[in-house]
Design a protein around this motif. Sequence first.
Motif, PDB file in Angstrom:
ATOM      1  N   MET A 158      39.343  30.263  44.027  1.00 34.57           N
ATOM      2  CA  MET A 158      37.991  29.764  43.870  1.00 34.57           C
ATOM      3  C   MET A 158      38.015  28.224  43.798  1.00 34.57           C
ATOM      4  N   GLU A 159      38.943  27.670  43.011  1.00 36.04           N
ATOM      5  CA  GLU A 159      39.066  26.211  42.909  1.00 36.04           C
ATOM      6  C   GLU A 159      39.566  25.615  44.220  1.00 36.04           C
ATOM      7  N   LEU A 160      40.530  26.269  44.846  1.00 37.19           N
ATOM      8  CA  LEU A 160      41.097  25.777  46.093  1.00 37.19           C
ATOM      9  C   LEU A 160      40.045  25.694  47.200  1.00 37.19           C
ATOM     10  N   LYS A 161      39.140  26.658  47.237  1.00 35.51           N
ATOM     11  CA  LYS A 161      38.108  26.719  48.274  1.00 35.51           C
ATOM     12  C   LYS A 161      36.805  26.051  47.850  1.00 35.51           C
ATOM     13  N   LEU A 162      36.864  25.314  46.721  1.00 34.26           N
ATOM     14  CA  LEU A 162      35.711  24.550  46.237  1.00 34.26           C
ATOM     15  C   LEU A 162      34.494  25.436  45.978  1.00 34.26           C
ATOM     16  N   MET A 163      34.737  26.543  45.300  1.00 36.12           N
ATOM     17  CA  MET A 163      33.667  27.478  44.969  1.00 36.12           C
ATOM     18  C   MET A 163      33.496  27.550  43.463  1.00 36.12           C
ATOM     19  N   ASN A 164      32.336  28.028  43.049  1.00 34.92           N
ATOM     20  CA  ASN A 164      32.114  28.366  41.647  1.00 34.92           C
ATOM     21  C   ASN A 164      31.646  29.820  41.613  1.00 34.92           C
ATOM     22  N   ILE A 165      31.382  30.322  40.423  1.00 35.13           N
ATOM     23  CA  ILE A 165      31.031  31.741  40.299  1.00 35.13           C
ATOM     24  C   ILE A 165      29.751  32.097  41.062  1.00 35.13           C
ATOM     25  N   PRO A 166      28.674  31.307  40.961  1.00 31.10           N
ATOM     26  CA  PRO A 166      27.478  31.670  41.742  1.00 31.10           C
ATOM     27  C   PRO A 166      27.732  31.696  43.257  1.00 31.10           C
TER      28      PRO A 166
ATOM     29  N   TYR B  26      28.832  35.163  48.255  1.00 34.32           N
ATOM     30  CA  TYR B  26      29.670  35.574  49.383  1.00 34.32           C
ATOM     31  C   TYR B  26      30.212  36.996  49.243  1.00 34.32           C
ATOM     32  N   THR B  27      30.533  37.410  48.017  1.00 35.83           N
ATOM     33  CA  THR B  27      31.141  38.730  47.839  1.00 35.83           C
ATOM     34  C   THR B  27      30.132  39.840  47.600  1.00 35.83           C
ATOM     35  N   GLY B  28      28.973  39.483  47.054  1.00 37.93           N
ATOM     36  CA  GLY B  28      27.992  40.498  46.677  1.00 37.93           C
ATOM     37  C   GLY B  28      28.228  41.038  45.274  1.00 37.93           C
ATOM     38  N   PHE B  29      29.270  40.565  44.594  1.00 39.87           N
ATOM     39  CA  PHE B  29      29.507  40.968  43.206  1.00 39.87           C
ATOM     40  C   PHE B  29      28.562  40.192  42.293  1.00 39.87           C
ATOM     41  N   TRP B  30      28.158  40.837  41.211  1.00 36.89           N
ATOM     42  CA  TRP B  30      27.360  40.145  40.206  1.00 36.89           C
ATOM     43  C   TRP B  30      28.248  39.081  39.549  1.00 36.89           C
ATOM     44  N   GLN B  31      27.619  38.030  39.052  1.00 33.90           N
ATOM     45  CA  GLN B  31      28.382  36.954  38.407  1.00 33.90           C
ATOM     46  C   GLN B  31      29.177  37.470  37.210  1.00 33.90           C
ATOM     47  N   TRP B  32      28.598  38.395  36.455  1.00 32.61           N
ATOM     48  CA  TRP B  32      29.312  38.915  35.287  1.00 32.61           C
ATOM     49  C   TRP B  32      30.541  39.709  35.726  1.00 32.61           C
TER      50      TRP B  32
ATOM     51  N   ILE C 292      32.408  38.998  38.410  1.00 33.91           N
ATOM     52  CA  ILE C 292      33.423  38.009  38.783  1.00 33.91           C
ATOM     53  C   ILE C 292      34.079  37.442  37.532  1.00 33.91           C
ATOM     54  N   LYS C 293      33.276  37.186  36.498  1.00 35.85           N
ATOM     55  CA  LYS C 293      33.849  36.684  35.242  1.00 35.85           C
ATOM     56  C   LYS C 293      34.868  37.677  34.691  1.00 35.85           C
ATOM     57  N   ARG C 294      34.581  38.960  34.799  1.00 36.36           N
ATOM     58  CA  ARG C 294      35.543  39.985  34.354  1.00 36.36           C
ATOM     59  C   ARG C 294      36.773  39.997  35.249  1.00 36.36           C
ATOM     60  N   HIS C 295      36.556  39.846  36.560  1.00 38.13           N
ATOM     61  CA  HIS C 295      37.673  39.873  37.513  1.00 38.13           C
ATOM     62  C   HIS C 295      38.603  38.672  37.334  1.00 38.13           C
ATOM     63  N   LEU C 296      38.138  37.635  36.655  1.00 39.84           N
ATOM     64  CA  LEU C 296      38.983  36.467  36.374  1.00 39.84           C
ATOM     65  C   LEU C 296      40.014  36.763  35.291  1.00 39.84           C
ATOM     66  N   LYS C 297      39.858  37.877  34.598  1.00 41.74           N
ATOM     67  CA  LYS C 297      40.819  38.279  33.570  1.00 41.74           C
ATOM     68  C   LYS C 297      41.979  39.017  34.243  1.00 41.74           C
ATOM     69  N   PRO C 298      43.214  38.617  33.948  1.00 36.26           N
ATOM     70  CA  PRO C 298      44.372  39.218  34.629  1.00 36.26           C
ATOM     71  C   PRO C 298      44.448  40.739  34.509  1.00 36.26           C
ATOM     72  N   LEU C 299      44.178  41.284  33.337  1.00 36.41           N
ATOM     73  CA  LEU C 299      44.277  42.743  33.166  1.00 36.41           C
ATOM     74  C   LEU C 299      43.223  43.484  33.973  1.00 36.41           C
ATOM     75  N   VAL C 300      42.036  42.914  34.095  1.00 34.53           N
ATOM     76  CA  VAL C 300      40.982  43.528  34.901  1.00 34.53           C
ATOM     77  C   VAL C 300      41.326  43.393  36.388  1.00 34.53           C
ATOM     78  N   PHE C 301      41.814  42.222  36.776  1.00 32.80           N
ATOM     79  CA  PHE C 301      42.183  41.970  38.173  1.00 32.80           C
ATOM     80  C   PHE C 301      43.220  42.972  38.666  1.00 32.80           C
ATOM     81  N   GLU C 302      44.211  43.281  37.830  1.00 36.17           N
ATOM     82  CA  GLU C 302      45.280  44.204  38.221  1.00 36.17           C
ATOM     83  C   GLU C 302      44.758  45.603  38.544  1.00 36.17           C
ATOM     84  N   LYS C 303      43.591  45.953  38.014  1.00 37.79           N
ATOM     85  CA  LYS C 303      43.033  47.292  38.225  1.00 37.79           C
ATOM     86  C   LYS C 303      41.964  47.336  39.315  1.00 37.79           C
ATOM     87  N   LEU C 304      41.725  46.204  39.988  1.00 38.89           N
ATOM     88  CA  LEU C 304      40.688  46.187  41.020  1.00 38.89           C
ATOM     89  C   LEU C 304      41.083  47.065  42.199  1.00 38.89           C
ATOM     90  N   SER C 305      40.080  47.702  42.786  1.00 42.68           N
ATOM     91  CA  SER C 305      40.315  48.559  43.946  1.00 42.68           C
ATOM     92  C   SER C 305      40.687  47.717  45.160  1.00 42.68           C
TER      93      SER C 305
END
Length: 131
Positions: free
Chosen positions: A75-83, A88-94, A96-109
């Motif tokens: 996100m930082e590399l591509k000059l993006m923020n959560i909104p 671009y992804t269609g995910f709700w901002q909340w 994405i905030k959860r997906h920023l957590k390593p334990l949640v990220f590891e379980k993403l489909s």
Amino acid sequence: MKREDIPQDPGALGRVTREVSYVVDENGNYTTGLSSGWDIKMKALDVAWDDIEKKVAVARQKVFNKEASPILYYMELKLMNIPILSGYTGFWQWQIKRHLKPLVFEKLSEGKLQKYAAVFDITVDELKNMH
């Protein structure tokens, strides 16, 4: 500014492109003129890019310290923020905030990881295994 006062400092893009500036001609009318660069502007851009590079380095370290998921780094590399990422992804901002957590990220489909990878223009493997 008069046409003869247009800055012509060597810039990073001076050989590739020129910048349009509005100037006053000899009759006092507004017109355009071309500038190859402006030293002050170049220095300001350098400061901004330095700041971006620092943010990317901090994000990378957070990922390696297991304080954040790789999504933060890309996100930082591509000059993006959560909104923006949400748009671009269609995910709700909340989400994405959860997906920023390593334990949640590891379980993403695979499908969610693919959405992120597509937005960041990388593979899912690159997203999951930062080097």
